[in-house]
Design a protein around this motif. Structure first.
Motif, PDB file in Angstrom:
ATOM      1  N   GLY A 139       0.825  -1.207   0.000  1.00  0.00           N
ATOM      2  CA  GLY A 139       0.000   0.000   0.000  1.00  0.00           C
ATOM      3  C   GLY A 139       0.857   1.253   0.000  1.00  0.00           C
ATOM      4  O   GLY A 139       0.573   2.206  -0.748  1.00  0.00           O
ATOM      5  N   VAL A 140       1.905   1.261   0.808  1.00  0.00           N
ATOM      6  CA  VAL A 140       2.800   2.432   0.880  1.00  0.00           C
ATOM      7  C   VAL A 140       3.410   2.691  -0.492  1.00  0.00           C
ATOM      8  O   VAL A 140       3.452   3.829  -0.972  1.00  0.00           O
ATOM      9  CB  VAL A 140       3.900   2.205   1.949  1.00  0.00           C
ATOM     10  CG1 VAL A 140       4.930   3.330   1.920  1.00  0.00           C
ATOM     11  CG2 VAL A 140       3.277   2.072   3.335  1.00  0.00           C
ATOM     12  N   ALA A 141       3.856   1.621  -1.151  1.00  0.00           N
ATOM     13  CA  ALA A 141       4.488   1.753  -2.476  1.00  0.00           C
ATOM     14  C   ALA A 141       3.486   2.285  -3.497  1.00  0.00           C
ATOM     15  O   ALA A 141       3.811   3.149  -4.318  1.00  0.00           O
ATOM     16  CB  ALA A 141       5.034   0.395  -2.918  1.00  0.00           C
ATOM     17  N   ALA A 142       2.256   1.790  -3.430  1.00  0.00           N
ATOM     18  CA  ALA A 142       1.230   2.224  -4.405  1.00  0.00           C
ATOM     19  C   ALA A 142       0.851   3.684  -4.181  1.00  0.00           C
ATOM     20  O   ALA A 142       0.720   4.450  -5.145  1.00  0.00           O
ATOM     21  CB  ALA A 142      -0.005   1.328  -4.292  1.00  0.00           C
ATOM     22  N   VAL A 143       0.693   4.068  -2.920  1.00  0.00           N
ATOM     23  CA  VAL A 143       0.267   5.440  -2.594  1.00  0.00           C
ATOM     24  C   VAL A 143       1.220   6.475  -3.187  1.00  0.00           C
ATOM     25  O   VAL A 143       0.787   7.533  -3.655  1.00  0.00           O
ATOM     26  CB  VAL A 143       0.139   5.616  -1.062  1.00  0.00           C
ATOM     27  CG1 VAL A 143       0.130   7.085  -0.669  1.00  0.00           C
ATOM     28  CG2 VAL A 143      -1.122   4.920  -0.555  1.00  0.00           C
ATOM     29  N   GLU A 144       2.488   6.142  -3.220  1.00  0.00           N
ATOM     30  CA  GLU A 144       3.492   7.059  -3.762  1.00  0.00           C
ATOM     31  C   GLU A 144       3.113   7.519  -5.184  1.00  0.00           C
ATOM     32  O   GLU A 144       3.346   8.651  -5.561  1.00  0.00           O
ATOM     33  CB  GLU A 144       4.839   6.343  -3.777  1.00  0.00           C
ATOM     34  CG  GLU A 144       6.005   7.287  -3.760  1.00  0.00           C
ATOM     35  CD  GLU A 144       7.301   6.524  -3.577  1.00  0.00           C
ATOM     36  OE1 GLU A 144       8.152   6.657  -4.451  1.00  0.00           O
ATOM     37  OE2 GLU A 144       7.418   5.770  -2.575  1.00  0.00           O
ATOM     38  N   HIS A 145       2.517   6.610  -5.956  1.00  0.00           N
ATOM     39  CA  HIS A 145       2.115   6.956  -7.325  1.00  0.00           C
ATOM     40  C   HIS A 145       0.662   7.402  -7.410  1.00  0.00           C
ATOM     41  O   HIS A 145       0.317   8.240  -8.239  1.00  0.00           O
ATOM     42  CB  HIS A 145       2.337   5.762  -8.250  1.00  0.00           C
ATOM     43  CG  HIS A 145       3.790   5.440  -8.399  1.00  0.00           C
ATOM     44  ND1 HIS A 145       4.625   6.189  -9.185  1.00  0.00           N
ATOM     45  CD2 HIS A 145       4.552   4.486  -7.806  1.00  0.00           C
ATOM     46  CE1 HIS A 145       5.854   5.703  -9.085  1.00  0.00           C
ATOM     47  NE2 HIS A 145       5.836   4.683  -8.263  1.00  0.00           N
ATOM     48  N   LEU A 146      -0.177   6.843  -6.559  1.00  0.00           N
ATOM     49  CA  LEU A 146      -1.613   7.131  -6.670  1.00  0.00           C
ATOM     50  C   LEU A 146      -1.971   8.549  -6.234  1.00  0.00           C
ATOM     51  O   LEU A 146      -3.064   9.025  -6.512  1.00  0.00           O
ATOM     52  CB  LEU A 146      -2.422   6.102  -5.863  1.00  0.00           C
ATOM     53  CG  LEU A 146      -2.345   4.673  -6.404  1.00  0.00           C
ATOM     54  CD1 LEU A 146      -3.031   3.700  -5.448  1.00  0.00           C
ATOM     55  CD2 LEU A 146      -2.974   4.557  -7.787  1.00  0.00           C
ATOM     56  N   ARG A 147      -1.067   9.218  -5.558  1.00  0.00           N
ATOM     57  CA  ARG A 147      -1.312  10.621  -5.227  1.00  0.00           C
ATOM     58  C   ARG A 147      -1.325  11.474  -6.502  1.00  0.00           C
ATOM     59  O   ARG A 147      -1.982  12.492  -6.573  1.00  0.00           O
ATOM     60  CB  ARG A 147      -0.204  11.155  -4.308  1.00  0.00           C
ATOM     61  CG  ARG A 147      -0.275  10.675  -2.895  1.00  0.00           C
ATOM     62  CD  ARG A 147       0.720  11.459  -2.044  1.00  0.00           C
ATOM     63  NE  ARG A 147       1.048  10.776  -0.819  1.00  0.00           N
ATOM     64  CZ  ARG A 147       0.254  10.718   0.244  1.00  0.00           C
ATOM     65  NH1 ARG A 147      -0.915  11.317   0.218  1.00  0.00           N
ATOM     66  NH2 ARG A 147       0.639  10.057   1.318  1.00  0.00           N
ATOM     67  N   GLU A 148      -0.543  11.048  -7.497  1.00  0.00           N
ATOM     68  CA  GLU A 148      -0.381  11.820  -8.740  1.00  0.00           C
ATOM     69  C   GLU A 148      -1.220  11.292  -9.889  1.00  0.00           C
ATOM     70  O   GLU A 148      -1.551  12.020 -10.810  1.00  0.00           O
ATOM     71  CB  GLU A 148       1.089  11.791  -9.176  1.00  0.00           C
ATOM     72  CG  GLU A 148       2.082  12.309  -8.144  1.00  0.00           C
ATOM     73  CD  GLU A 148       1.817  13.753  -7.768  1.00  0.00           C
ATOM     74  OE1 GLU A 148       1.393  14.510  -8.650  1.00  0.00           O
ATOM     75  OE2 GLU A 148       1.983  14.100  -6.581  1.00  0.00           O
ATOM     76  N   GLN A 149      -1.525  10.005  -9.841  1.00  0.00           N
ATOM     77  CA  GLN A 149      -2.158   9.339 -10.981  1.00  0.00           C
ATOM     78  C   GLN A 149      -3.164   8.346 -10.404  1.00  0.00           C
ATOM     79  O   GLN A 149      -2.861   7.725  -9.386  1.00  0.00           O
ATOM     80  CB  GLN A 149      -1.056   8.583 -11.742  1.00  0.00           C
ATOM     81  CG  GLN A 149      -1.326   8.272 -13.156  1.00  0.00           C
ATOM     82  CD  GLN A 149      -0.078   7.781 -13.893  1.00  0.00           C
ATOM     83  OE1 GLN A 149       0.754   7.089 -13.317  1.00  0.00           O
ATOM     84  NE2 GLN A 149       0.028   8.118 -15.153  1.00  0.00           N
ATOM     85  N   ASN A 150      -4.311   8.177 -11.043  1.00  0.00           N
ATOM     86  CA  ASN A 150      -5.333   7.334 -10.418  1.00  0.00           C
ATOM     87  C   ASN A 150      -5.134   5.833 -10.636  1.00  0.00           C
ATOM     88  O   ASN A 150      -6.029   5.035 -10.370  1.00  0.00           O
ATOM     89  CB  ASN A 150      -6.732   7.772 -10.852  1.00  0.00           C
ATOM     90  CG  ASN A 150      -6.819   7.944 -12.353  1.00  0.00           C
ATOM     91  OD1 ASN A 150      -5.867   7.634 -13.068  1.00  0.00           O
ATOM     92  ND2 ASN A 150      -7.942   8.434 -12.829  1.00  0.00           N
TER      93      ASN A 150
END
Ligand SMILES: [Zn+2]
Length: 213
Positions: A139-150
């Motif tokens: 989840g931590v790894a995904a959040v890093e990108h999902l803040r910028e891109q859905n």
């Protein structure tokens, strides 16, 4: 949204995912967050989507205890971390759709060689840093990108897409699969060229405008 309505919407999300060939059997998982209570409604682990009923949906509470007749998906920590860190997210679709997962298997982002990829995602679709399935680190790894891109790819694993509602999250996961499929086919023919710089700027602006709506 009432509890039964949330479960039925989530179930509809899984049925649509099957219709669109996004999942088979028990792979992937889906959730919706109730914005009032903060409760996450998530698909159960090890249950075929084709026989899933509203009463099989599991509730995961903010204190992490789960309620329901079944165990929550093994990836409930991935879902919880995303909801915690990105408050606008109301639904999550995690799939192992084959073409996008092929890029994930190579730890390779999906390049922005189609206008639609830039307009829908703002540019290339990134791969999150590798983490083991079922862990909070994923989840931590995904959040890093999902803040910028859905959406982002999960390295050596699959796809995670988020949205303001169930359909939006699922549609995003589907659009990633279509982009991955066309890009894969293009790569079989030749090395695709990047889009002209001014076209990229125009398309990125369109993407930003659409995100504000
Ligand atoms: Zn998975």
């Amino acid at each position: 949204m009432k509890e039964m309505e949330l479960c039925e919407t989530l179930l509809q999300m899984t049925k649509t995912a099957i219709e669109w060939n996004m999942v088979t059997g028990t792979n992937g998982n889906f959730s919706i967050k109730d914005k009032d209570s903060g409760v996450i409604y998530i698909t159960p682990t090890r249950l075929d989507y084709r026989i899933m009923q509203p009463e099989d949906i599991v509730r995961v509470y903010p204190d992490e205890h789960a309620e329901g007749t079944r165990e929550p998906s093994n990836e409930w920590r991935l879902h919880k971390k995303i909801y915690e860190q990105i408050p606008d997210v109301r639904a999550i679709a995690h799939t192992h759709s084959p073409y996008a997962t092929a890029f994930a298997a190579l730890n390779m982002s999906i390049p922005a060689v189609l206008t639609e990829t830039v307009m829908a995602f703002g540019g290339r679709i990134h791969v999150a840093q590798f983490a083991l399935p079922g862990t909070e680190e994923l989840g931590v790894a995904a959040v890093e990108h999902l803040r910028e891109q859905n959406v982002c790819l999960l390295a050596h694993h699959g796809v995670v897409a988020v949205g303001a509602d169930a359909f939006e999250a699922l549609e995003t996961a589907m659009n990633v699969e279509i982009a991955a499929q066309s890009t894969h086919l293009a790569l079989q023919i030749a090395q695709p060229k990047t889009l002209p710089h001014d076209a990229q700027t125009w398309l990125k602006n369109k993407y930003r405008e659409n995100r504000k709506k």
